[in-house]
Design a protein around this motif. Sequence first.
Motif, mmCIF file in Angstrom:
data_model
loop_
_atom_site.group_PDB
_atom_site.id
_atom_site.type_symbol
_atom_site.label_atom_id
_atom_site.label_comp_id
_atom_site.label_asym_id
_atom_site.label_seq_id
_atom_site.Cartn_x
_atom_site.Cartn_y
_atom_site.Cartn_z
ATOM 1 N N GLY A 11 0.800 -1.228 0.000
ATOM 2 C CA GLY A 11 0.000 0.000 0.000
ATOM 3 C C GLY A 11 0.824 1.266 0.000
ATOM 4 O O GLY A 11 1.765 1.408 -0.770
ATOM 5 N N SER A 12 0.491 2.188 0.883
ATOM 6 C CA SER A 12 1.136 3.504 0.900
ATOM 7 C C SER A 12 2.603 3.439 1.305
ATOM 8 O O SER A 12 3.340 4.406 1.107
ATOM 9 C CB SER A 12 0.383 4.458 1.818
ATOM 10 O OG SER A 12 0.411 3.999 3.147
ATOM 11 N N ALA A 13 3.068 2.307 1.847
ATOM 12 C CA ALA A 13 4.484 2.150 2.196
ATOM 13 C C ALA A 13 5.346 1.882 0.967
ATOM 14 O O ALA A 13 6.565 2.017 1.023
ATOM 15 C CB ALA A 13 4.658 1.025 3.213
ATOM 16 N N ALA A 16 6.414 5.879 -4.072
ATOM 17 C CA ALA A 16 5.511 6.469 -5.062
ATOM 18 C C ALA A 16 5.829 6.069 -6.501
ATOM 19 O O ALA A 16 4.906 5.751 -7.257
ATOM 20 C CB ALA A 16 5.491 7.992 -4.915
ATOM 21 N N ARG A 19 4.325 2.707 -7.019
ATOM 22 C CA ARG A 19 2.851 2.773 -7.006
ATOM 23 C C ARG A 19 2.337 3.328 -8.321
ATOM 24 O O ARG A 19 1.320 2.872 -8.845
ATOM 25 C CB ARG A 19 2.355 3.607 -5.829
ATOM 26 C CG ARG A 19 2.489 2.916 -4.489
ATOM 27 C CD ARG A 19 1.676 3.587 -3.389
ATOM 28 N NE ARG A 19 1.680 5.032 -3.414
ATOM 29 C CZ ARG A 19 2.524 5.811 -2.732
ATOM 30 N NH1 ARG A 19 3.446 5.272 -1.948
ATOM 31 N NH2 ARG A 19 2.446 7.115 -2.818
ATOM 32 N N GLU A 20 3.043 4.320 -8.880
ATOM 33 C CA GLU A 20 2.637 4.909 -10.160
ATOM 34 C C GLU A 20 2.693 3.894 -11.292
ATOM 35 O O GLU A 20 1.981 4.023 -12.289
ATOM 36 C CB GLU A 20 3.501 6.128 -10.480
ATOM 37 C CG GLU A 20 3.216 7.306 -9.556
ATOM 38 C CD GLU A 20 4.237 8.423 -9.682
ATOM 39 O OE1 GLU A 20 5.133 8.351 -10.554
ATOM 40 O OE2 GLU A 20 4.138 9.379 -8.892
ATOM 41 N N LEU A 24 1.510 -2.645 -5.905
ATOM 42 C CA LEU A 24 0.911 -2.447 -4.589
ATOM 43 C C LEU A 24 1.741 -3.059 -3.468
ATOM 44 O O LEU A 24 1.372 -2.970 -2.300
ATOM 45 C CB LEU A 24 -0.500 -3.033 -4.565
ATOM 46 C CG LEU A 24 -1.461 -2.435 -5.596
ATOM 47 C CD1 LEU A 24 -2.805 -3.136 -5.518
ATOM 48 C CD2 LEU A 24 -1.611 -0.939 -5.387
#
Length: 60
Positions: A11-13, A16, A19-20, A24
């Motif tokens: 996730g957010s960990a 970036a 993630r882009e 995930l």
Amino acid sequence: MPKIQIMSVIGSAVPAPLRELGLLACWYLVQDGVAISGPLTSLPAAQALSHRMGTYALDA
């Protein structure tokens, strides 16, 4: 010799830029609580790098 462990993040960990790209999850090699590799995009890649470094343990 200190053990190298594989740590997964989700996730957010996840950084970036990964993630882009739609990832995930990513994996890091960790020794004594300190990341010794950049984010890896697959568990097999993390396992292969760990094997090349001489030890393997999975704590994901």
